[in-house]
Structure formats: structure tokens, C-alpha cells
Design an enzyme around this catalytic site. Structure first.
Site, PDB file in Angstrom:
ATOM      1  CE  LYS A  13      -9.501 -29.644  24.098  1.00  0.00           C
ATOM      2  NZ  LYS A  13     -10.102 -28.725  23.095  1.00  0.00           N
ATOM      3  NE  ARG A  88      -4.421 -25.480  23.259  1.00  0.00           N
ATOM      4  CZ  ARG A  88      -5.415 -25.423  24.150  1.00  0.00           C
ATOM      5  NH1 ARG A  88      -5.299 -26.020  25.307  1.00  0.00           N
ATOM      6  NH2 ARG A  88      -6.511 -24.779  23.872  1.00  0.00           N
ATOM      7  NE  ARG A 127     -16.386 -22.502  25.070  1.00  0.00           N
ATOM      8  CZ  ARG A 127     -15.327 -23.277  24.903  1.00  0.00           C
ATOM      9  NH1 ARG A 127     -15.468 -24.580  24.785  1.00  0.00           N
ATOM     10  NH2 ARG A 127     -14.123 -22.754  24.849  1.00  0.00           N
ATOM     11  NE  ARG A 161     -12.392 -20.229  27.390  1.00  0.00           N
ATOM     12  CZ  ARG A 161     -11.693 -21.239  26.888  1.00  0.00           C
ATOM     13  NH1 ARG A 161     -12.000 -22.475  27.217  1.00  0.00           N
ATOM     14  NH2 ARG A 161     -10.698 -21.017  26.054  1.00  0.00           N
ATOM     15  NE  ARG A 172      -9.761 -20.426  21.990  1.00  0.00           N
ATOM     16  CZ  ARG A 172     -11.000 -20.279  22.480  1.00  0.00           C
ATOM     17  NH1 ARG A 172     -11.668 -19.150  22.300  1.00  0.00           N
ATOM     18  NH2 ARG A 172     -11.547 -21.249  23.145  1.00  0.00           N
TER      19      ARG A 172
HETATM   20  P1  AMP Z   1      -8.428 -23.868  26.655  1.00  0.00           P
HETATM   21  O1  AMP Z   1      -9.274 -23.593  27.854  1.00  0.00           O
HETATM   22  O2  AMP Z   1      -7.828 -25.248  26.687  1.00  0.00           O
HETATM   23  O3  AMP Z   1      -9.135 -23.578  25.365  1.00  0.00           O
HETATM   24  O4  AMP Z   1      -7.187 -22.852  26.725  1.00  0.00           O
HETATM   25  C1  AMP Z   1      -7.379 -21.457  26.705  1.00  0.00           C
HETATM   26  C2  AMP Z   1      -6.091 -20.761  26.277  1.00  0.00           C
HETATM   27  O5  AMP Z   1      -5.051 -21.061  27.226  1.00  0.00           O
HETATM   28  C3  AMP Z   1      -5.543 -21.201  24.936  1.00  0.00           C
HETATM   29  O6  AMP Z   1      -6.129 -20.488  23.861  1.00  0.00           O
HETATM   30  C4  AMP Z   1      -4.058 -20.885  25.111  1.00  0.00           C
HETATM   31  O7  AMP Z   1      -3.811 -19.493  24.998  1.00  0.00           O
HETATM   32  C5  AMP Z   1      -3.812 -21.269  26.552  1.00  0.00           C
HETATM   33  N1  AMP Z   1      -3.443 -22.712  26.711  1.00  0.00           N
HETATM   34  C6  AMP Z   1      -4.146 -23.661  27.361  1.00  0.00           C
HETATM   35  N2  AMP Z   1      -3.504 -24.844  27.341  1.00  0.00           N
HETATM   36  C7  AMP Z   1      -2.358 -24.634  26.649  1.00  0.00           C
HETATM   37  C8  AMP Z   1      -1.268 -25.476  26.247  1.00  0.00           C
HETATM   38  N3  AMP Z   1      -1.243 -26.790  26.559  1.00  0.00           N
HETATM   39  N4  AMP Z   1      -0.261 -24.907  25.545  1.00  0.00           N
HETATM   40  C9  AMP Z   1      -0.262 -23.600  25.230  1.00  0.00           C
HETATM   41  N5  AMP Z   1      -1.264 -22.754  25.545  1.00  0.00           N
HETATM   42  C10 AMP Z   1      -2.314 -23.256  26.254  1.00  0.00           C
END
Ligand code: AMP
Length: 215
Positions: A13, A88, A127, A161, A172
Site C-alpha cells: 500500500k 481498518r 523490508r 520498522r 497484524r
Molecule cells: P501501518 O504502518 O499502517 O502498518 O500501521 C502500523 C501500526 O499502527 C499498526 O500495526 C497499528 O498498530 C497502528 N495503526 C495504523 N493505522 C491504524 C488504524 N487505521 N487503526 C488502528 N491502528 C492503526
């Protein structure tokens, strides 16, 4: 144009969002990036979400909805938007509809990036990104051309990360399947869903997304 990129962690994404930003002038709103920035700068909210993020669970709806509302009220709200990693949950999806409607805007399409679950763990654990320009690399499938130097900006600093480890990735993926995958049916019912195959070359996937969006 306002679009959502929907898909499990590691589906690509962020990479595709960056392409849409560069090629079509859209603005990327990544709640993951916003939360990491809050965590890294040690704000009260950042401290509150750090453990949840490290585990791989979702942070509460009110926090991420608040972050998006703030963005829509600011400069980003004047541009076409790509929502990356948001919504989400169904509650977040409803909140986004309401927030956009308040601004007289609407969602044009939701691009679902489909990737086989087995491929995701490998993709995520390999990554890394350039600390300066954010270009995304992978140890095996997309290393830098010159060892330790970013192909795009020449920086020699890279970041991984802290939640890109196998244990967190499994959590996740579980959260995605339980809480986020129901959004596929939700947006399909609204006639907004466009599914693309997220496996394959980045350029080919970008081309498919452009076609599906009529860009
Ligand atoms: P991402 O970079 O999108 O993979 O997000 C990293 C982490 O941030 C996720 O594993 C969640 O803990 C939190 N997170 C990001 N976006 C959301 C969302 N829309 N709702 C809830 N938690 C989120």
C-alpha cells in the site's frame, strides 16, 4: 479523487501510495506514519500507542479517527487524498464517510490489494526504507543498486520498522483478517471496490491500479 488503499500489512500500500503521489499529485494520509511520528516524538498519545503498535494490535478507533479529522481540517483537506492504512475497522469506515460528507466530499474508489498470506511475512521481514526520502527496499527482492546507498536520493541512512518482526507480523495479519477484511464486503456493497493482484512487479501493479481508477 479520494481513494483508499486496502490490504494486509506488506501488500504494498505504501509503495503504491507513493507512486500515486508522484504521478497524480494526490496527498497520502497514512495513519501508521502519523502514529510512528507521534511515538518517535514522545507525545502523550505516542506513548499511549507505542506498546499496542509494537505488539501489532490496532490502536483505538477514536485516536486514528481524530488524526484523520485533523488532516481533513488542514492543508491536506484541500487535495485529492489516498488513505493508506485507514480505515481498518467498520467504525473507522463509517467515521470516514461522515467526515468526508461534512466537507462535501466523497470516496471515489477503494483499491483492494490482494496478496497471498505466505508472501507477506517474507515481504515484511525483509523490508527497509531510506531514512531521508522514504524509498522502500527489500533485502532480497529490491536491494539498493549500490550497497548501502539509496538509489533515489543517495542517502546512506536506512530504517527498519521495529514492528516488522515475525511475531508482530502474525498479530497484524490476525488483526487484518478479523477487523479489516470485513471492509471488503462493506465497500463492495457500495460499488466502490476495485481489486488488484498485489503480487508481481511494482510498475505492473501501479499500471493496473491506474487502469482500475481510470487515471
Ligand atoms: P501501518 O504502518 O499502517 O502498518 O500501521 C502500523 C501500526 O499502527 C499498526 O500495526 C497499528 O498498530 C497502528 N495503526 C495504523 N493505522 C491504524 C488504524 N487505521 N487503526 C488502528 N491502528 C492503526
Amino acid at each position: 479523487m479520494n481513494i483508499i488503499l486496502l490490504g494486509p500489512p506488506g501488500a504494498g500500500k505504501g509503495t503504491q501510495a507513493r507512486r500515486l503521489v508522484e504521478e497524480h499529485g494526490l496527498v497520502q494520509l497514512s495513519t501508521g506514519d502519523m502514529l510512528r511520528a507521534a511515538r518517535n516524538s514522545g507525545t502523550e498519545m505516542g506513548r499511549k500507542v507505542a506498546d499496542v503498535m509494537a505488539r501489532g494490535d490496532l490502536v483505538t478507533d477514536d485516536i486514528v479517527i481524530g488524526l484523520i479529522a485533523e488532516q481533513l481540517d488542514g492543508e491536506a483537506g484541500k487535495h485529492g487524498l489516498i488513505f493508506d492504512g485507514f480505515p481498518r475497522t467498520l467504525a473507522q469506515a463509517d467515521a470516514l464517510d461522515a467526515l468526508l460528507a461534512e466537507k462535501g466530499r466523497a470516496l471515489d474508489a477503494v483499491v483492494e490489494m490482494r496478496v497471498d498470506e505466505d508472501a507477506l511475512v517474507d515481504r515484511i521481514t525483509g523490508r527497509f526504507t531510506c531514512a531521508k526520502c522514504g524509498e522502500v527496499y527489500h533485502d532480497r527482492t529490491k536491494p539498493t543498486a549500490k550497497d548501502g546507498v539509496c538509489d533515489v536520493c543517495g542517502s546512506t541512512e536506512f530504517v527498519r520498522r521495529s514492528d516488522d518482526n515475525e511475531e508482530s507480523v502474525r498479530v497484524r495479519l490476525g488483526a487484518y483478517n478479523r477487523q479489516t477484511a470485513p471492509l471488503i464486503g462493506y465497500y463492495h456493497a457500495k460499488g466502490k471496490l476495485r481489486s488488484v493482484d498485489g503480487l508481481g512487479a511494482i510498475d505492473a501493479i501501479a499500471g493496473e491500479i491506474r487502469t482500475r481508477l481510470g487515471l
